[in-house]
Design a protein around this motif. Structure first.
Motif, short mmCIF file in Angstrom:
data_model
loop_
_atom_site.label_atom_id
_atom_site.label_comp_id
_atom_site.label_asym_id
_atom_site.label_seq_id
_atom_site.Cartn_x
_atom_site.Cartn_y
_atom_site.Cartn_z
N TRP A 34 0.85 -1.22 -0.04
CA TRP A 34 0.14 0.00 0.02
C TRP A 34 1.01 1.30 0.07
CZ3 TRP A 34 -4.31 -0.64 4.14
CH2 TRP A 34 -5.16 -1.87 3.87
N PHE A 35 0.76 2.07 -1.01
CA PHE A 35 1.30 3.58 -0.86
C PHE A 35 0.61 4.29 0.16
CE2 PHE A 35 2.42 1.39 -4.99
CZ PHE A 35 3.79 2.33 -5.16
N VAL A 36 1.14 4.67 0.96
CA VAL A 36 0.52 5.88 1.88
C VAL A 36 1.06 7.26 1.73
CG1 VAL A 36 0.41 6.38 4.51
CG2 VAL A 36 0.76 3.86 3.84
N VAL A 37 0.20 7.95 0.90
CA VAL A 37 0.67 9.22 0.50
C VAL A 37 0.54 10.17 1.66
CG1 VAL A 37 -0.11 11.00 -1.02
CG2 VAL A 37 -0.34 8.48 -1.88
N SER A 38 1.66 10.71 1.89
CA SER A 38 1.91 11.66 3.04
C SER A 38 1.36 13.10 2.75
CB SER A 38 3.19 11.59 3.69
OG SER A 38 3.71 10.21 3.94
N PRO A 39 0.55 13.62 3.40
CA PRO A 39 0.43 14.93 3.45
C PRO A 39 1.48 15.94 3.54
CG PRO A 39 -1.08 14.39 5.12
CD PRO A 39 -0.28 13.13 4.63
N GLN A 40 2.32 15.62 4.70
CA GLN A 40 3.46 16.48 5.17
C GLN A 40 4.31 15.45 5.84
OE1 GLN A 40 2.41 19.76 7.47
NE2 GLN A 40 4.51 19.98 8.27
N ASN A 41 5.47 15.26 5.29
CA ASN A 41 6.65 14.56 5.78
C ASN A 41 7.33 15.55 7.06
OD1 ASN A 41 9.20 13.55 6.60
ND2 ASN A 41 9.36 12.43 4.52
N PRO A 81 2.19 17.33 11.74
CA PRO A 81 2.71 16.41 10.67
C PRO A 81 2.20 14.92 11.18
CG PRO A 81 4.59 17.18 12.10
CD PRO A 81 3.31 17.77 12.22
N SER A 82 2.17 13.87 10.35
CA SER A 82 1.85 12.60 10.62
C SER A 82 3.18 11.79 11.06
CB SER A 82 1.04 12.03 9.65
OG SER A 82 1.42 12.31 8.38
N TYR A 83 3.19 10.98 11.98
CA TYR A 83 4.14 10.03 12.06
C TYR A 83 3.85 8.58 11.78
CZ TYR A 83 6.28 14.21 14.24
OH TYR A 83 6.89 15.55 14.65
N THR A 84 5.04 7.78 11.32
CA THR A 84 4.59 6.58 11.03
C THR A 84 4.15 5.59 11.96
OG1 THR A 84 6.72 6.81 9.38
CG2 THR A 84 5.76 4.57 9.96
N TRP A 115 13.47 8.26 14.79
CA TRP A 115 11.88 8.26 14.34
C TRP A 115 11.21 8.13 15.75
CZ3 TRP A 115 9.98 5.59 9.36
CH2 TRP A 115 10.68 5.69 8.44
N LYS A 116 9.81 8.64 15.85
CA LYS A 116 9.02 8.67 17.14
C LYS A 116 8.69 7.27 17.21
CE LYS A 116 4.24 10.04 18.69
NZ LYS A 116 3.35 10.82 18.21
N GLN A 117 8.95 6.69 18.44
CA GLN A 117 8.46 5.42 18.99
C GLN A 117 9.31 4.34 18.07
OE1 GLN A 117 4.64 4.45 20.54
NE2 GLN A 117 4.30 6.79 21.06
N TYR A 118 10.44 4.57 17.81
CA TYR A 118 11.11 3.49 16.76
C TYR A 118 11.11 2.21 17.31
CZ TYR A 118 15.56 3.19 19.29
OH TYR A 118 16.52 3.30 20.42
N GLU A 119 11.20 1.92 18.52
CA GLU A 119 11.37 0.55 19.20
C GLU A 119 10.02 -0.24 18.70
OE1 GLU A 119 11.56 3.54 21.12
OE2 GLU A 119 13.23 3.35 22.29
N ARG A 120 8.84 0.40 18.98
CA ARG A 120 7.38 -0.19 18.80
C ARG A 120 7.59 -0.60 17.27
NH1 ARG A 120 2.56 3.02 19.61
NH2 ARG A 120 1.74 0.95 18.82
N LEU A 121 7.99 0.43 16.59
CA LEU A 121 8.14 0.06 14.85
C LEU A 121 8.61 -1.23 14.70
CD1 LEU A 121 8.57 3.55 13.39
CD2 LEU A 121 6.57 2.28 13.16
#
Length: 195
Positions: A34-41, A81-84, A115-121
């Motif tokens: 799935w391509f997740v089109v980001s409004p603002q990186n 901004p949206s975070y992964t 990255w925000k909460q990279y451990e959870r990712l």
């Protein structure tokens, strides 16, 4: 279903994106990408960013003939901004029947600890990593995340093509043929994008 999430501004989507996504969808153990089109990186300036609905439209047109590839606008209604990690939480709640994996270029591994909460990712979702060519004068550094049990390195063609180069070519009135799908090139010309 196991789904790989390919995040990006796709400004515009180009053949490099499509080759990586198709390789991931057909060479890894993923059923779809799935391509997740980001409004603002959060790491990119928005000055040359085309409107999110135009970028989504280009992605949808580019992948219309491939049932393994989908586009999602999930981030359009999220705080910016949206975070992964936030996007993955929203998608997991909305589609509990799916397992999501995060697709990323190898160059992103170097900054992954920021990255925000990279451990959870890493622990809850896992990364599927594709190679990226080193920039001129750049030293290839090996990330400590490369050997993490939830990081899978997936062989994919090395393509040094960027949306920045394509936007510059458009402004300089140079051809972008073969760099973007024909339907995307036609849309860019018709709507006079990036001029």
């Amino acid at each position: 279903m196991k789904i790989g999430l390919f995040f990006g501004s796709f400004n515009p989507i180009h053949v490099g994106h499509l080759i990586v996504a198709n390789t991931m969808a057909t060479s890894a153990d993923l059923e779809q990408v799935w391509f997740v089109v980001s409004p603002q990186n959060p790491f990119k300036k928005t000055k040359s960013l085309l409107h999110e609905f135009d970028r989504l439209d280009m992605v949808e047109r580019a992948i219309a003939d491939n049932s393994r590839l989908k586009a999602t606008d999930v981030e359009f209604s999220m705080p910016k901004p949206s975070y992964t990690i936030d996007t993955l939480d929203v998608l997991s709640a909305k589609f509990p029947q799916h397992t999501f994996k995060l697709l990323m270029g190898e160059d992103n591994l170097e900054q992954f600890a920021n990255w925000k909460q990279y451990e959870r990712l890493l622990t809850e979702f896992g990364l599927y990593v594709y190679p990226r060519p080193a920039r001129p004068g750049e030293l290839a550094t090996l990330s400590p995340f490369r050997d993490h049990p939830n990081v899978r390195l997936i062989a994919s063609p090395l393509l040094d093509i960027s949306a920045t180069y394509i936007r510059e070519a458009i402004r300089a009135n140079r051809s972008i043929r073969y760099m973007v799908p024909d339907v995307v090139e036609e849309m860019i010309e018709r709507k006079k994008f990036y001029l």
